[in-house]
Design a protein around this motif. Structure first.
Motif, PDB file in Angstrom:
ATOM      1  N   HIS A   1       0.809  -1.219   0.000  1.00  0.00           N
ATOM      2  CA  HIS A   1       0.000   0.000   0.000  1.00  0.00           C
ATOM      3  C   HIS A   1       0.843   1.270   0.000  1.00  0.00           C
ATOM      4  CE1 HIS A   1      -3.032   2.949   1.247  1.00  0.00           C
ATOM      5  NE2 HIS A   1      -2.168   3.340   2.154  1.00  0.00           N
TER       6      HIS A   1
ATOM      7  N   ALA B   1      -0.978  -3.279   4.582  1.00  0.00           N
ATOM      8  CA  ALA B   1      -2.005  -3.313   3.542  1.00  0.00           C
ATOM      9  C   ALA B   1      -1.415  -3.573   2.158  1.00  0.00           C
ATOM     10  CB  ALA B   1      -2.785  -2.004   3.544  1.00  0.00           C
TER      11      ALA B   1
ATOM     12  N   HIS C   1      -8.688  -6.015   4.257  1.00  0.00           N
ATOM     13  CA  HIS C   1      -7.849  -5.181   3.390  1.00  0.00           C
ATOM     14  C   HIS C   1      -7.094  -4.117   4.175  1.00  0.00           C
ATOM     15  CE1 HIS C   1      -6.380  -2.801   0.101  1.00  0.00           C
ATOM     16  NE2 HIS C   1      -7.176  -1.788   0.394  1.00  0.00           N
ATOM     17  N   PHE C   2      -7.808  -3.369   4.997  1.00  0.00           N
ATOM     18  CA  PHE C   2      -7.197  -2.215   5.658  1.00  0.00           C
ATOM     19  C   PHE C   2      -6.490  -2.539   6.974  1.00  0.00           C
ATOM     20  CE2 PHE C   2     -10.315   0.044   2.942  1.00  0.00           C
ATOM     21  CZ  PHE C   2      -9.423   0.890   2.295  1.00  0.00           C
TER      22      PHE C   2
END
Length: 233
Positions: free
Chosen positions: A54, A89, A124-125
């Motif tokens: 991420h 992430a 996901h986060f």
């Protein structure tokens, strides 16, 4: 009352907006009469189907402001009671996840779809899950009440692909350019992860059938002012 929520799993404001809307719904006296359905939207439809960290991905897209954007989300998460672990992430194309949500809605109904949506966002986060990986998605589906073997078979096929792409195209034709966007009874639209009090007011107004069209909140910087926008070409 039917509420259709257009959102993308990769959008942090969709994560925040879901929690705020659920808080408003819990305070709404007619909550039992509200059907919530999640509709697909892709902020970056041409994202490669390869996982990327991420932090690296966000820096490539937004440059120096990426770090501040993440810091704001982590702080907001603390306030809202939502975990964010953006160091772990992973970013990936979200079409597979949207197809899985379509499958959950079609086979199991809105409640299971909502549970799966929550599981996907959290994974996901906060958990470093790759939401573009079929095996990971099947595991997450099972945790939300979807048969794992059925989910795995569905994801291995092309089932639902055209239907999901058609829904995304329909959203753009409706003028939706940022998510989350909440559409009440197909008439009233509210954009962004608004405060719970705002959502509660909208629920009450729609329930009273005032006929007053709810204007979309003004859009701000991409993923920086309550909503995530499609990047300008």
């Amino acid at each position: 009352m039917k509420v259709e929520i257009y959102s993308d799993i990769a959008c942090p404001w969709c994560y925040v907006g879901k929690r705020r809307f659920e808080r408003a719904l819990a305070a709404f006296p007619q909550a039992d009469s509200v059907e919530v359905v999640y509709r697909p939207y892709q902020l970056v439809p041409d994202k490669s189907e390869q996982p990327e960290p991420h932090r690296q991905y966000l820096t490539q897209r937004f440059g120096p402001q990426a770090e501040a954007m993440d810091a704001r989300l982590v702080e907001l998460g603390r306030v809202e009671g939502l975990p964010f672990d953006l160091d772990r992430a992973i970013e990936n194309n979200t079409l597979l996840a949207h197809r899985l949500l379509w499958h959950a809605l079609t086979v199991y109904g809105p409640k299971v779809q909502g549970a799966l949506k929550d599981r996907l966002l959290t994974a996901h986060f906060a958990e470093g899950a790759d939401i573009g990986d079929r095996h990971t998605l099947a595991d997450l589906a099972a945790q939300a009440g979807v048969d794992r073997d059925g989910a795995a078979a569905f994801l291995a096929s092309d089932d639902g692909r055209e239907e999901v792409l058609a829904e995304i195209d329909e959203a753009r034709q409706l003028g939706i350019t940022a998510v989350p966007t909440f559409v009440f009874e197909g008439q009233w639209a509210v954009q962004g992860g608004q405060e719970s009090s705002t959502f509660l007011s909208v629920l009450e107004q729609v329930a009273k059938e005032t006929g007053a069209t709810m204007s979309a909140a003004p859009a701000g910087d991409t993923c920086a002012d309550g909503a995530c926008e499609v990047p300008a070409p």
